[in-house]
Design an enzyme around this catalytic site. Structure first.
Site, PDB file in Angstrom:
ATOM      1  N   CYS A 333       0.877  -1.307   0.053  1.00 33.22           N
ATOM      2  CA  CYS A 333      -0.093  -0.058   0.024  1.00 33.22           C
ATOM      3  C   CYS A 333       1.006   1.170  -0.037  1.00 33.22           C
ATOM      4  O   CYS A 333       1.631   1.511  -0.970  1.00 33.22           O
ATOM      5  CB  CYS A 333      -0.904  -0.162   1.096  1.00 33.22           C
ATOM      6  SG  CYS A 333      -2.427   1.031   0.969  1.00 33.22           S
ATOM      7  N   HIS A 431      -3.828  -5.608   1.016  1.00 32.56           N
ATOM      8  CA  HIS A 431      -3.310  -5.523   2.495  1.00 32.56           C
ATOM      9  C   HIS A 431      -3.861  -7.189   2.603  1.00 32.56           C
ATOM     10  O   HIS A 431      -4.671  -7.457   2.014  1.00 32.56           O
ATOM     11  CB  HIS A 431      -4.051  -4.707   3.531  1.00 32.56           C
ATOM     12  CG  HIS A 431      -3.640  -3.399   3.496  1.00 32.56           C
ATOM     13  ND1 HIS A 431      -2.442  -3.222   4.179  1.00 32.56           N
ATOM     14  CD2 HIS A 431      -4.063  -2.274   2.980  1.00 32.56           C
ATOM     15  CE1 HIS A 431      -2.234  -1.770   3.937  1.00 32.56           C
ATOM     16  NE2 HIS A 431      -3.110  -1.334   3.223  1.00 32.56           N
TER      17      HIS A 431
END
Length: 483
Positions: A333, A431
């Protein structure tokens, strides 16, 4: 006649007293009895979040509690989520959607409006479930935060729900914490407290009995139970970064993660931390990124600021040295965005508009956008000539232009992530993708050719939740709570 919904609110004497764990355990106790139960937390402040079935965002603790209920997480389980992005400001998320950034004073004045959102979500859950287990935030006795409170007694009074107060005896001072917290509440708030729970006790319970008798005599409130210290529980931590567990057997992989100032979703690394043959180390301020097989750059709530912080620590130089010696680097991310050539913020999403030079390790350019991507994703990871199924979730602002091989193909055909031409550097917005056994095994093989047997992360979480529920059924007098 409207069916009565069983409700109970767990408040704590401090942060990390055990509220999240206790609520998760109570949810599992009821779910095992066949009760249609849901968790609820009016207001949560956390950088670890989860994506819901509606495509919204809630605290990860409520997602774990939903798992304990054996239901899908919903935005209404955590209607107000506060994600700090500076020392004085935070992003405010209402019913799963980012509203705006506010400083602490601004949000304090906004609480009256936020209470309407909280009560709307609570009403929706009451219409759908037979029982709701509610978690407070921090302590109800914070004098400076009591005005317009929506997180603890302010909500309990508005919703008319009973309360129990939990304290962590392992920290010491448990009787002062419980007695003092109750004393600082108003008479009407004190009246709705049904009793106390003492958490994380180790030793002979007989040595505690005189203190329990004193507490009950002084307060007029029963001690509903004393929960033991549950070693190796290994549930996802909401805020604090959990330390490495003890290793057993031969260490096959060394991983280091730099702790950024606004690190988010560090639960990504739990699967590494819990593996007996993976040595995971968190590196903090003033420390060097030590020798390892893999460096992982984590997510961040303030990517440009954390990129600046990374350079201030000299970690950019450590990463280059690591690559020269053949090490691998993975960015997740915000960490993925940092690995690219540039990060621009033309709209001032994270602060002052501007552009930051990235680490230049991947041929990507990122522009931060005003809309946030919130999605649960399934697809396939192609790496080292192998293909495995991958699942995860995306929570980010920004879009990246990628001029590298993209190793992930989502089920909708979209390509995701980036892998450098040299094969040493990889990034992804996903994630939670390391939680998959096949993915973790393939990543370890990519890093240094090692073959490990990954653990079933979901099964470990289920076992932990059941351990909590078992302890609650054994040590708490649930009849006093109507459960």
């Amino acid at each position: 006649m409207e069916a009565k919904v069983t409700t109970l609110m767990v408040q704590g004497t401090t942060s990390d007293a055990g509220k999240s764990v206790l609520v998760a355990g109570l949810c599992r106790v009821l779910a095992r009895k066949g009760v249609n139960v849901a968790p609820f937390k009016p207001q949560n402040m956390a950088l670890n979040s989860a994506v819901t079935k509606e495509g919204g965002e809630i605290g990860r603790a409520q997602a774990v509690q939903a798992q304990a209920c054996r239901i899908e997480p919903s935005v209404h389980m955590n209607p107000v989520l506060i994600k700090p992005n500076s020392d004085t400001g935070a992003q405010i998320i209402l019913q799963g959607k980012a509203l705006t950034n506010m400083d602490a004073y601004g949000f304090h004045n906004y609480k009256k409006v936020a209470m309407d959102t909280v009560m709307d979500s609570f009403a929706r859950l009451k219409d759908e479930y037979q029982a709701i287990m509610i978690e407070g935030a921090g302590s109800p006795a914070e004098i400076n935060l009591r005005q317009n409170d929506i997180a603890n007694m302010g909500f309990a009074e508005e919703a008319d729900v009973p309360v129990i107060i939990v304290a962590d005896i392992d920290r010491g001072g448990v009787f002062a914490h419980l007695y003092g917290t109750l004393a600082l509440l108003s008479p009407s708030e004190q009246a709705r407290v049904k009793g106390f729970v003492i958490n994380r006790f180790r030793g002979d319970i007989k040595l505690l009995e005189s203190g329990l008798d004193w507490l009950e005599e002084k307060t007029g409130k029963p001690v509903i139970g004393v929960l033991p210290f549950l070693h190796g529980l290994n549930l996802e931590a909401e805020d604090a970064i959990t330390s490495q567990q003890e290793l057993s057997g031969e260490v096959k992989l060394k991983v280091v993660v730099p702790v950024l100032t606004r690190i988010s979703n560090h639960t990504d690394f739990d699967v590494l931390r819990l593996h007996p043959q993976i040595d995971l180390r968190y590196v903090g301020k003033g420390e060097r990124l030590e020798h390892a097989d893999l460096i992982i750059l984590p997510g961040s709530k303030s990517v440009r600021d954390d990129l600046r912080y990374l350079r201030e620590q000299g970690w950019d130089k450590d990463i280059l040295r690591h690559l020269r010696f053949g090490g691998k680097v993975l960015g997740i991310c915000g960490g993925y965005q940092m690995l690219g050539e540039s990060i621009s913020d033309p709209f001032g999403v994270e602060g002052e508009p501007g552009e930051s030079v990235g680490l230049g390790l991947l041929k990507t350019r990122t522009e931060l956008t005003q809309d946030k991507c919130l999605i649960n994703t399934k697809g396939q990871l192609s790496l080292n000539g192998k293909h495995v199924n991958v699942t995860g979730y995306e929570i980010h602002v920004g879009r990246s232009q990628v001029n590298e091989y993209q190793p992930i193909t989502n089920d909708d055909g979209q390509l995701e992530g980036a892998l450098s031409e040299c094969g040493q550097i990889m990034g992804s917005y996903l994630h939670g993708f390391l939680d998959s056994e096949a993915v973790l095994e393939l990543i370890c093989e990519w890093v240094n050719g090692v073959r490990i047997k990954a653990q079933n992360h979901q099964q470990l979480k289920e076992q932990a939740i059941d351990r909590i529920a078992d302890a609650i059924e054994e040590h708490l007098d649930l009849s006093q709570l109507g459960i």
